[in-house]
Design an enzyme around this catalytic site. Structure first.
Site, PDB file in Angstrom:
ATOM      1  N   ASP A  90      -8.094  -5.190   0.118  1.00 45.54           N
ATOM      2  CA  ASP A  90      -8.537  -5.748  -0.964  1.00 45.54           C
ATOM      3  C   ASP A  90      -8.164  -7.267  -1.162  1.00 45.54           C
ATOM      4  O   ASP A  90      -8.570  -8.136  -2.075  1.00 45.54           O
ATOM      5  CB  ASP A  90      -8.335  -5.209  -2.424  1.00 45.54           C
ATOM      6  CG  ASP A  90      -9.028  -3.822  -2.620  1.00 45.54           C
ATOM      7  OD1 ASP A  90     -10.136  -4.018  -2.280  1.00 45.54           O
ATOM      8  OD2 ASP A  90      -8.609  -2.902  -3.181  1.00 45.54           O
TER       9      ASP A  90
ATOM     10  N   HIS B 212       0.857  -1.138   0.007  1.00 46.94           N
ATOM     11  CA  HIS B 212      -0.062   0.022  -0.020  1.00 46.94           C
ATOM     12  C   HIS B 212       0.869   1.261   0.003  1.00 46.94           C
ATOM     13  O   HIS B 212       1.772   1.388   0.595  1.00 46.94           O
ATOM     14  CB  HIS B 212      -0.963   0.106   1.214  1.00 46.94           C
ATOM     15  CG  HIS B 212      -2.156   1.071   1.045  1.00 46.94           C
ATOM     16  ND1 HIS B 212      -2.031   2.230   1.412  1.00 46.94           N
ATOM     17  CD2 HIS B 212      -3.115   0.650   0.415  1.00 46.94           C
ATOM     18  CE1 HIS B 212      -3.179   2.800   1.025  1.00 46.94           C
ATOM     19  NE2 HIS B 212      -3.961   1.835   0.467  1.00 46.94           N
TER      20      HIS B 212
HETATM   21  N1  CMC Z   1       4.218  -7.617  -4.993  1.00 44.04           N
HETATM   22  C1  CMC Z   1       5.475  -7.601  -5.337  1.00 44.04           C
HETATM   23  N2  CMC Z   1       6.173  -6.551  -5.075  1.00 44.04           N
HETATM   24  C2  CMC Z   1       5.584  -5.340  -4.644  1.00 44.04           C
HETATM   25  C3  CMC Z   1       4.297  -5.400  -4.526  1.00 44.04           C
HETATM   26  C4  CMC Z   1       3.608  -6.407  -4.839  1.00 44.04           C
HETATM   27  N3  CMC Z   1       2.078  -6.399  -4.626  1.00 44.04           N
HETATM   28  N4  CMC Z   1       4.047  -4.091  -4.139  1.00 44.04           N
HETATM   29  C5  CMC Z   1       5.086  -3.415  -4.193  1.00 44.04           C
HETATM   30  N5  CMC Z   1       5.877  -4.316  -4.397  1.00 44.04           N
HETATM   31  C6  CMC Z   1       7.392  -3.793  -4.751  1.00 44.04           C
HETATM   32  C7  CMC Z   1       7.802  -2.947  -5.852  1.00 44.04           C
HETATM   33  O1  CMC Z   1       8.093  -3.891  -6.826  1.00 44.04           O
HETATM   34  C8  CMC Z   1       8.887  -2.172  -5.425  1.00 44.04           C
HETATM   35  O2  CMC Z   1      10.383  -2.694  -5.384  1.00 44.04           O
HETATM   36  P1  CMC Z   1      11.520  -1.846  -5.673  1.00 44.04           P
HETATM   37  O3  CMC Z   1      11.607  -0.872  -4.505  1.00 44.04           O
HETATM   38  O4  CMC Z   1      12.654  -2.993  -5.673  1.00 44.04           O
HETATM   39  O5  CMC Z   1      11.220  -1.264  -6.983  1.00 44.04           O
HETATM   40  C9  CMC Z   1       8.469  -1.668  -4.046  1.00 44.04           C
HETATM   41  O6  CMC Z   1       7.785  -2.889  -3.504  1.00 44.04           O
HETATM   42  C10 CMC Z   1       7.756  -0.417  -3.623  1.00 44.04           C
HETATM   43  O7  CMC Z   1       6.713  -0.691  -4.646  1.00 44.04           O
HETATM   44  P2  CMC Z   1       5.918   0.814  -5.285  1.00 44.04           P
HETATM   45  O8  CMC Z   1       5.082  -0.124  -6.513  1.00 44.04           O
HETATM   46  O9  CMC Z   1       7.215   1.704  -5.503  1.00 44.04           O
HETATM   47  O10 CMC Z   1       5.183   1.333  -4.208  1.00 44.04           O
HETATM   48  P3  CMC Z   1       3.658   2.282  -4.453  1.00 44.04           P
HETATM   49  O11 CMC Z   1       3.531   2.954  -3.052  1.00 44.04           O
HETATM   50  O12 CMC Z   1       3.943   3.042  -5.436  1.00 44.04           O
HETATM   51  O13 CMC Z   1       2.491   1.126  -4.772  1.00 44.04           O
HETATM   52  C11 CMC Z   1       0.603  -0.302  -4.725  1.00 44.04           C
HETATM   53  C12 CMC Z   1       1.552   0.577  -4.112  1.00 44.04           C
HETATM   54  C13 CMC Z   1      -0.447  -0.672  -3.915  1.00 44.04           C
HETATM   55  C14 CMC Z   1       0.122   0.309  -6.027  1.00 44.04           C
HETATM   56  C15 CMC Z   1       1.683  -1.682  -4.715  1.00 44.04           C
HETATM   57  O14 CMC Z   1       1.912  -2.184  -3.479  1.00 44.04           O
HETATM   58  C16 CMC Z   1       0.837  -2.803  -5.400  1.00 44.04           C
HETATM   59  O15 CMC Z   1       0.875  -2.607  -6.871  1.00 44.04           O
HETATM   60  N6  CMC Z   1       0.173  -3.687  -4.890  1.00 44.04           N
HETATM   61  C17 CMC Z   1      -0.671  -4.715  -5.666  1.00 44.04           C
HETATM   62  C18 CMC Z   1      -2.105  -4.062  -5.985  1.00 44.04           C
HETATM   63  C19 CMC Z   1      -2.902  -3.757  -4.746  1.00 44.04           C
HETATM   64  O16 CMC Z   1      -3.072  -4.678  -3.995  1.00 44.04           O
HETATM   65  N7  CMC Z   1      -3.452  -2.599  -4.936  1.00 44.04           N
HETATM   66  C20 CMC Z   1      -4.593  -2.336  -3.848  1.00 44.04           C
HETATM   67  C21 CMC Z   1      -4.092  -0.932  -2.973  1.00 44.04           C
HETATM   68  S1  CMC Z   1      -5.483  -1.161  -1.515  1.00 44.04           S
HETATM   69  C22 CMC Z   1      -6.989  -0.385  -2.056  1.00 44.04           C
HETATM   70  C23 CMC Z   1      -6.745   0.947  -2.674  1.00 44.04           C
HETATM   71  O17 CMC Z   1      -6.620   1.765  -1.594  1.00 44.04           O
HETATM   72  O18 CMC Z   1      -6.947   1.308  -3.530  1.00 44.04           O
END
Ligand code: CMC
Length: 430
Positions: free
Chosen positions: A365, A307
């Site tokens: 989720d 998240h």
């Molecule tokens: N599985 C594997 N690796 C992950 C995941 C995951 N679900 N989420 C983040 N990472 C890794 C990502 O690859 C990155 O690695 P590195 O630092 O080596 O590049 C690191 O963790 C940080 O991730 P980020 O994408 O830069 O973090 P963010 O804050 O931009 O993204 C997120 C947050 C929710 C979009 C992401 O964690 C994700 O895509 N999760 C899966 C989708 C999901 O479950 N979304 C629902 C969010 S809750 C409902 C809502 O409020 O909308």
């Protein structure tokens, strides 16, 4: 409220004192309003990772501590003692209602549930397999055509009517989309039923037999809607604020928010979690998929994990997990294998160094989709369910934004990286 200034020194040695503002709780913010005017530079923060876009009185999140509060009330207390309609009142009007206020509000929402017959006819035009989020966004957008006479954004009464219509009619629109997809006749709303009971009967009643209310399902939906009701400046809410900041018709702003919610990184994640669990299939495959999620060269991510704000745990996930157990137990084990797979996957990931180091925990989720599936709601409807809960948050934020006398149109700047100035070349010379 301002306290100490924040000092910036430019490369040429110019010093600029920027005021900071302190909120009720949470980190201070540095007010950079003068930066461009006085130093000629913009700030650069793609994805708004460190940027506050507005002041807001509605919701507070502390991502490190796993805190979520609506109007100061911890979500755990609201989940345990309140109900979705009361939470809607709280988010829209800022205070918990007394009995008379709650009765009047509940009655208003119950009496705005019907759709204009013309609006219902739109559903004849959609393909039988149209995605319900596409239908939701389109039909909500059409509300601006039906209610143009009550969309003076500067009129508080119009703002109330708009919010009540969104809350009351979204379930009916969602049910119409569901019935189109399932090939069944549309079921009209029943104003003698509460919000979730009415939704369930519009989804699952058929003309051939009486509908028997599932009280555990109604309780689970009410909880899910409370937990999804607001989440401060998330992507869809920021979209609603931004679209609405031009003074645009608020129904169009909500339609834009619905479209933003649909993405798999946001509300679409609950649908993606179920698709992922189906793909994983059984517990013997978990290790393989966790390895895929960790592989930088593989686009696969563990959906329902991670998240932007919560870096310890998502308090909504903790609450929902217990409800998941209750719903699965009420089904005589019908959906137990899927739930067990999810629990096992959660355990493997939580013990994995990659997920520990990156602070990746199950989010709301991860479980919501499992509950929706157990209730018989098809996967394609999951994000619609999220939209029903979040609709009140969108309305509350739109109201706050539009009634702020200092509100400005949202208009970010950019770092231009395109071609430098060049002269036009006639087509025959290119
Ligand atoms: N599985 C594997 N690796 C992950 C995941 C995951 N679900 N989420 C983040 N990472 C890794 C990502 O690859 C990155 O690695 P590195 O630092 O080596 O590049 C690191 O963790 C940080 O991730 P980020 O994408 O830069 O973090 P963010 O804050 O931009 O993204 C997120 C947050 C929710 C979009 C992401 O964690 C994700 O895509 N999760 C899966 C989708 C999901 O479950 N979304 C629902 C969010 S809750 C409902 C809502 O409020 O909308």
């Amino acid at each position: 409220m301002s306290n100490d200034a924040f000092r910036l020194i430019s490369p040429s040695g110019n010093e600029l004192e920027l005021p900071t503002h302190t909120g009720t709780t949470g980190p201070d913010v540095v007010d950079i309003g003068r930066l461009y005017r006085e130093q000629g530079v913009f700030t650069y923060d793609p994805g708004f990772v460190a940027t506050g876009s507005c002041k807001s009185d509605i919701t507070f999140i502390d991502g490190e501590e796993g805190v979520l509060m609506y109007r100061g009330y911890p979500v755990e207390q609201l989940a345990a003692h309140s109900n979705f309609i009361e939470v809607c009142y709280l988010l829209l009007y800022g205070e918990l209602p007394n009995t008379a206020e709650l009765d009047a509000f509940d009655s208003t929402i119950r009496r705005h549930t019907m759709l204009n017959e013309g609006m219902l006819k739109f559903f004849n035009g959609f393909r039988y397999d149209a995605h319900p989020m596409a239908m939701l966004s389109a039909v909500v957008g059409s509300m601006s055509a039906y209610y143009h006479d009550t969309t003076d954004v500067h009129n508080p009464e119009h703002r109330d009517i708009f919010s009540h219509r969104i809350l009351a009619k979204l379930p009916t629109i969602a049910a119409a989309a569901y019935k189109l997809n399932s090939g069944q006749p549309f079921v009209h709303p029943r104003n003698d039923l509460g919000y979730c009971e009415n939704l369930l009967q519009m989804f699952f009643a058929v003309p051939a037999e009486p509908y028997e209310m599932d009280t555990v399902a109604a309780e689970a939906l009410d909880l899910l809607f409370i937990l999804h009701a607001d989440h401060e400046q998330n992507c869809s809410t920021s979209t609603v604020r931004m679209a609405g900041s031009s003074g645009a018709n608020p129904y169009s702003a909500i339609a834009a928010g619905i479209s933003a919610l649909w993405g798999p990184a946001h509300g679409g994640a609950n649908e993606a979690v179920l698709e992922m669990l189906k793909e994983i299939g059984d517990t013997s495959q978990i290790k393989k998929y966790v390895a895929k999620a960790k592989d930088k060269d593989d686009p696969f991510r563990l959906m329902g994990f991670g998240h932007r704000v919560y870096k310890n745990f998502d308090p909504r996930a903790t609450i929902i997990r217990d409800m998941c157990h209750k719903v699965i137990a009420s089904l005589d084990g019908r959906d137990a294998p899927m739930f067990e797979l999810a629990l096992e996957l959660e355990q493997v990931a939580l013990k994995d160094d990659y997920f520990i180091e990156k602070n990746l925990y199950p989010n709301v989720d991860f479980y919501s989709g499992i509950i929706y599936r157990a209730l018989g709601i098809p996967t394609s409807m999951f994000t619609v369910m999220f939209a029903l809960g979040r609709s009140v948050g969108w309305c509350a934020h739109w109201r706050e934004m539009i009634s702020d006398p200092h509100a400005k149109i949202s208009r970010p700047r950019q770092l231009y990286t395109g071609a430098a100035k060049r002269d036009y070349i006639a087509v025959e010379k290119r």
